[in-house]
Structures are given as C-alpha cells and as structure tokens.
Write a protein that holds these residues in place. Sequence first.
Motif, PDB file in Angstrom:
ATOM      1  N   GLU A 162     -60.146  49.577  54.576  1.00 24.95           N
ATOM      2  CA  GLU A 162     -61.209  48.666  55.010  1.00 24.95           C
ATOM      3  C   GLU A 162     -61.647  47.746  53.877  1.00 24.95           C
ATOM      4  N   ALA A 163     -61.703  48.283  52.669  1.00 25.47           N
ATOM      5  CA  ALA A 163     -62.075  47.451  51.521  1.00 25.47           C
ATOM      6  C   ALA A 163     -61.026  46.365  51.277  1.00 25.47           C
ATOM      7  N   ILE A 164     -59.755  46.724  51.371  1.00 27.70           N
ATOM      8  CA  ILE A 164     -58.681  45.734  51.193  1.00 27.70           C
ATOM      9  C   ILE A 164     -58.765  44.679  52.291  1.00 27.70           C
ATOM     10  N   GLN A 165     -58.998  45.111  53.520  1.00 30.43           N
ATOM     11  CA  GLN A 165     -59.102  44.168  54.640  1.00 30.43           C
ATOM     12  C   GLN A 165     -60.280  43.215  54.461  1.00 30.43           C
ATOM     13  N   SER A 166     -61.316  43.636  53.750  1.00 29.71           N
ATOM     14  CA  SER A 166     -62.499  42.787  53.589  1.00 29.71           C
ATOM     15  C   SER A 166     -62.316  41.716  52.516  1.00 29.71           C
ATOM     16  N   LEU A 167     -61.258  41.822  51.725  1.00 37.21           N
ATOM     17  CA  LEU A 167     -61.013  40.830  50.685  1.00 37.21           C
ATOM     18  C   LEU A 167     -60.509  39.525  51.294  1.00 37.21           C
ATOM     19  N   LYS A 168     -60.717  38.429  50.566  1.00 40.57           N
ATOM     20  CA  LYS A 168     -60.138  37.172  51.033  1.00 40.57           C
ATOM     21  C   LYS A 168     -58.625  37.282  50.967  1.00 40.57           C
ATOM     22  N   SER A 169     -57.931  36.458  51.737  1.00 34.57           N
ATOM     23  CA  SER A 169     -56.493  36.647  51.951  1.00 34.57           C
ATOM     24  C   SER A 169     -55.674  36.608  50.663  1.00 34.57           C
ATOM     25  N   SER A 170     -55.994  35.736  49.730  1.00 31.77           N
ATOM     26  CA  SER A 170     -55.199  35.681  48.495  1.00 31.77           C
ATOM     27  C   SER A 170     -55.355  36.971  47.697  1.00 31.77           C
ATOM     28  N   TYR A 171     -56.579  37.528  47.664  1.00 28.15           N
ATOM     29  CA  TYR A 171     -56.798  38.801  46.986  1.00 28.15           C
ATOM     30  C   TYR A 171     -56.073  39.925  47.711  1.00 28.15           C
ATOM     31  N   ARG A 172     -56.145  39.902  49.031  1.00 23.88           N
ATOM     32  CA  ARG A 172     -55.488  40.938  49.833  1.00 23.88           C
ATOM     33  C   ARG A 172     -53.974  40.911  49.587  1.00 23.88           C
ATOM     34  N   ASP A 173     -53.381  39.714  49.580  1.00 27.17           N
ATOM     35  CA  ASP A 173     -51.943  39.588  49.351  1.00 27.17           C
ATOM     36  C   ASP A 173     -51.533  40.171  48.002  1.00 27.17           C
ATOM     37  N   VAL A 174     -52.223  39.781  46.956  1.00 30.68           N
ATOM     38  CA  VAL A 174     -51.826  40.202  45.617  1.00 30.68           C
ATOM     39  C   VAL A 174     -52.106  41.696  45.414  1.00 30.68           C
ATOM     40  N   ILE A 175     -53.164  42.228  45.993  1.00 32.51           N
ATOM     41  CA  ILE A 175     -53.448  43.668  45.892  1.00 32.51           C
ATOM     42  C   ILE A 175     -52.361  44.471  46.604  1.00 32.51           C
ATOM     43  N   VAL A 176     -51.990  44.047  47.793  1.00 30.53           N
ATOM     44  CA  VAL A 176     -50.970  44.786  48.541  1.00 30.53           C
ATOM     45  C   VAL A 176     -49.622  44.703  47.827  1.00 30.53           C
ATOM     46  N   LEU A 177     -49.242  43.519  47.383  1.00 27.18           N
ATOM     47  CA  LEU A 177     -47.935  43.363  46.741  1.00 27.18           C
ATOM     48  C   LEU A 177     -47.865  44.067  45.391  1.00 27.18           C
ATOM     49  N   ARG A 178     -48.853  43.860  44.543  1.00 30.12           N
ATOM     50  CA  ARG A 178     -48.818  44.447  43.195  1.00 30.12           C
ATOM     51  C   ARG A 178     -49.286  45.899  43.202  1.00 30.12           C
TER      52      ARG A 178
ATOM     53  N   ARG B 200     -58.872  39.610  39.307  1.00 30.17           N
ATOM     54  CA  ARG B 200     -60.083  39.336  40.091  1.00 30.17           C
ATOM     55  C   ARG B 200     -60.115  40.167  41.374  1.00 30.17           C
ATOM     56  N   ALA B 201     -58.953  40.297  42.001  1.00 29.31           N
ATOM     57  CA  ALA B 201     -58.873  41.070  43.248  1.00 29.31           C
ATOM     58  C   ALA B 201     -59.192  42.544  42.990  1.00 29.31           C
ATOM     59  N   LYS B 202     -58.683  43.081  41.885  1.00 31.62           N
ATOM     60  CA  LYS B 202     -58.988  44.479  41.551  1.00 31.62           C
ATOM     61  C   LYS B 202     -60.483  44.665  41.306  1.00 31.62           C
ATOM     62  N   MET B 203     -61.090  43.698  40.634  1.00 30.49           N
ATOM     63  CA  MET B 203     -62.545  43.782  40.370  1.00 30.49           C
ATOM     64  C   MET B 203     -63.319  43.740  41.688  1.00 30.49           C
ATOM     65  N   ALA B 204     -62.933  42.836  42.579  1.00 30.68           N
ATOM     66  CA  ALA B 204     -63.606  42.732  43.877  1.00 30.68           C
ATOM     67  C   ALA B 204     -63.411  44.012  44.688  1.00 30.68           C
ATOM     68  N   LEU B 205     -62.216  44.568  44.633  1.00 29.29           N
ATOM     69  CA  LEU B 205     -61.931  45.803  45.361  1.00 29.29           C
ATOM     70  C   LEU B 205     -62.736  46.965  44.785  1.00 29.29           C
ATOM     71  N   GLN B 206     -62.818  47.041  43.463  1.00 27.68           N
ATOM     72  CA  GLN B 206     -63.612  48.099  42.828  1.00 27.68           C
ATOM     73  C   GLN B 206     -65.076  47.997  43.245  1.00 27.68           C
ATOM     74  N   GLN B 207     -65.601  46.783  43.320  1.00 24.46           N
ATOM     75  CA  GLN B 207     -66.990  46.601  43.747  1.00 24.46           C
ATOM     76  C   GLN B 207     -67.182  47.082  45.185  1.00 24.46           C
ATOM     77  N   ARG B 208     -66.244  46.753  46.045  1.00 26.27           N
ATOM     78  CA  ARG B 208     -66.361  47.164  47.452  1.00 26.27           C
ATOM     79  C   ARG B 208     -66.230  48.679  47.615  1.00 26.27           C
TER      80      ARG B 208
END
Length: 170
Positions: free
Chosen positions: A112-128, A155-163
């Motif tokens: 759910e946290a990954i799904q709540s990220l904006k698409s560019s963050y979601r893409d890079v989190i899933v791929l990396r 940035r995506a990891k930081m946003a995910l950690q916050q969520r």
Amino acid sequence: MREKEIISDWFHQYSDDIYNFLLYRVGKADVEDLVQEVFIKAMKGLHTFKGNSNPRTWLYSIARNIAIDEIRRRNRNKWRTMLSFDSSHEPKIDQTPEQLLHLSEENRLLYEAIQSLKSSYRDVIVLRGVKGFSVQETAEILQWSENKTRSTYHRAKMALQQRVGGATHE
C-alpha cells in the motif's frame, strides 16, 4: 533460434517477474492479460531488438509502457463513469491484489505504501528495490540518466520510509 522459440524462452524466464512488476505498477487483477500483451509486443518487435541490452530490460521497458497505457485507459474510463449520470454505469469493485495474494500484514502495508507513491517513485522502487535491477538497467528501462535514477531512487526510498514509518506509528 526462431522468433517464437526466443519469445517462448523469454516468457519462461521472465513472465513471473513481469507479472509482479505489472501488479505493483497497475495494481489490478487483470495483470495476466497485460503480461500476454508484453510478450505479443515483444514478438512483433523482436526484429527491433538489437541485443545491445539484456532481453529482461527490453521486456521491462515494454511492460512499463503497457502499464502507462493501461493506467491512462483506466483513468479515461473512470472519468467517463464519473461523468455518467446513469446508475447502471456505477464502477464495480474488484478484489484488491493483496486479497488475491493473501499478503501478510507487513507486506500489505508495504504494498500500500508503494502504491501511494507517485508513479516515477513507484517505478524506480519496484525496479531497483523489489526486482533488483542495477542502476544502469533501471535507467535503461525508465529511459533516464543514471544520475536521475540514483537520485530518484534515493528520494523514493525516503518517501517510502516516511509512509511505512508513519503507518506503523499511527
């Protein structure tokens, strides 16, 4: 090797990974159709594959474009439904991916946290982070520079950690 054999080999090697990527990216139960579409497009475009990159990264690029198209299609349909005053066009409620996959509570919260990220963050989190692509492979799939890939991943990891941190402390 003939084209069908190549695609068949790639399907056996990468279809589960492509399925998981698309599940994270589009978040719906009709992902099997999208996986098939990836490999159909790959078969039709095999002559354009130069072999300069790993077939996996090429297939992920196709999957990402299909996911973007699917999200756009769903958004158009959502707007049409919202603008329709006919009650027979109410949106149907599908089972969520976590219900289908019976995810543990921790995995569900992460999903759910990954799904709540904006698409560019979601893409890079899933791929990396989830699929384990290198910076170079991720940059190739997303058609970004390696520097942009690194900084967006950070940035995506930081946003995910916050969520995730916020969800566990609420």
